[in-house]
Design a protein around this motif. Structure first.
Motif, PDB file in Angstrom:
ATOM      1  N   UNK A 287       0.817  -1.211   0.000  1.00 58.68           N
ATOM      2  CA  UNK A 287       0.000   0.000   0.000  1.00 58.68           C
ATOM      3  C   UNK A 287       0.856   1.268   0.000  1.00 58.68           C
ATOM      4  N   UNK A 288       2.057   1.207   0.560  1.00 64.59           N
ATOM      5  CA  UNK A 288       2.937   2.379   0.587  1.00 64.59           C
ATOM      6  C   UNK A 288       3.365   2.756  -0.835  1.00 64.59           C
ATOM      7  N   UNK A 289       3.674   1.756  -1.647  1.00 63.13           N
ATOM      8  CA  UNK A 289       4.023   2.002  -3.045  1.00 63.13           C
ATOM      9  C   UNK A 289       2.866   2.692  -3.759  1.00 63.13           C
ATOM     10  N   UNK A 290       1.656   2.230  -3.488  1.00 66.12           N
ATOM     11  CA  UNK A 290       0.466   2.830  -4.100  1.00 66.12           C
ATOM     12  C   UNK A 290       0.332   4.300  -3.715  1.00 66.12           C
ATOM     13  N   UNK A 291       0.495   4.602  -2.446  1.00 66.38           N
ATOM     14  CA  UNK A 291       0.328   5.978  -1.970  1.00 66.38           C
ATOM     15  C   UNK A 291       1.335   6.918  -2.636  1.00 66.38           C
TER      16      UNK A 291
END
Length: 266
Positions: free
Chosen positions: A111-115
């Protein structure tokens, strides 16, 4: 939360975001993470419901499809060019998708990559909107072969969750000199082979793990995404015509920033 309600919620997210330059996969990953769903369980579902949104494009642009089909049967140059351009742009995604499928699946759980991708993509949209010099090319059939190749290569960036397939293809097309409306429609039609291929690949790869209940949930999610996408695509074209893509860029930056804060606080 029940599985049925989860399927409906994720179907709404898919329908709202699939054709907007905000990353549907990224939003589904964030929804899964922030709402506490099991990301591994819902990863295949998130991809398998995409045909619902695809069907919305078929319904909304059925006249275009019929005209192209009729033109192909008559050997008309503009219909041949229409199909040729989409197939050329589709090929890079096939090659890279098959080569790096496992690595792509691993990113679907980050999810961090997405953000961060949402934030960076938002900034990129603002830059392209300000600097791109576009001209009316006369629709998808007026896009050149080199431009189609470039759009196909840019689309591959969307294999990183959060980048946005539609955002990459639309902004890429505009950066290559294609007018805003044609860029958006090229992205819509390119979604058909791209998302269908991704869905078939995932369903086949995980066929042994998919249960009858999973298929029912996928059906519900796909139906919901279809209905929602019908409304969203029409509204999207109206907003783009009047305000351009800047509103979506600022939304991406805000959503990515909020997601980073929430993830950091967990």
């Amino acid at each position: 939360m029940s599985d049925l309600l989860t399927a409906i919620l994720l179907g709404i997210v898919e329908g709202v975001t699939e054709f907007l330059p905000v990353s549907s996969t990224g939003h589904l990953v964030l929804a899964t993470e922030l709402l506490g769903y099991d990301p591994q369980r819902w990863a295949v579902f998130n991809i398998a419901i995409q045909p619902g949104a695809i069907l919305a494009i078929v319904v909304l642009y059925w006249r275009t499809f019929m005209a192209v089909l009729s033109g192909l049967m008559k050997g008309e140059k503009h219909s041949i060019a229409f199909v040729r351009n989409l197939l050329i742009a589709f090929i890079p995604a096939v090659a890279l998708g098959l080569a790096f499928n496992d690595q792509i699946e691993a990113l679907l759980e980050n999810a961090v990559v997405v953000a961060w991708a949402l934030i960076i993509g938002g900034v990129a949209i603002l830059i392209v909107e300000r600097l791109a010099k576009t001209r009316d090319v006369g629709g998808i059939s007026g896009v050149s072969v080199p431009q189609s190749v470039k759009i196909g290569l840019v689309q591959c960036m969307a294999m990183i969750p959060g980048v946005s397939r539609s955002g990459a293809t639309i902004m890429g097309a505009m950066a290559f000199g294609i007018d805003r409306r044609t860029a958006a429609e090229f992205s819509f039609f390119l979604a058909l082979p791209t998302l269908t291929g991704a869905t078939v690949l995932q369903m086949y790869k995980h066929r042994d793990a998919i249960t009858a209940n999973d298929l029912q949930l996928i059906g519900v999610g796909a139906l919901v995404s279809f209905v929602v996408a019908l409304v969203v695509v029409k509204a999207f074209m109206a907003v783009v015509t009047k305000h351009g893509f800047a509103p979506f860029a600022w939304y991406r930056i805000a959503a990515g920033s909020v997601a980073l804060l929430v993830l950091a606080a967990k």
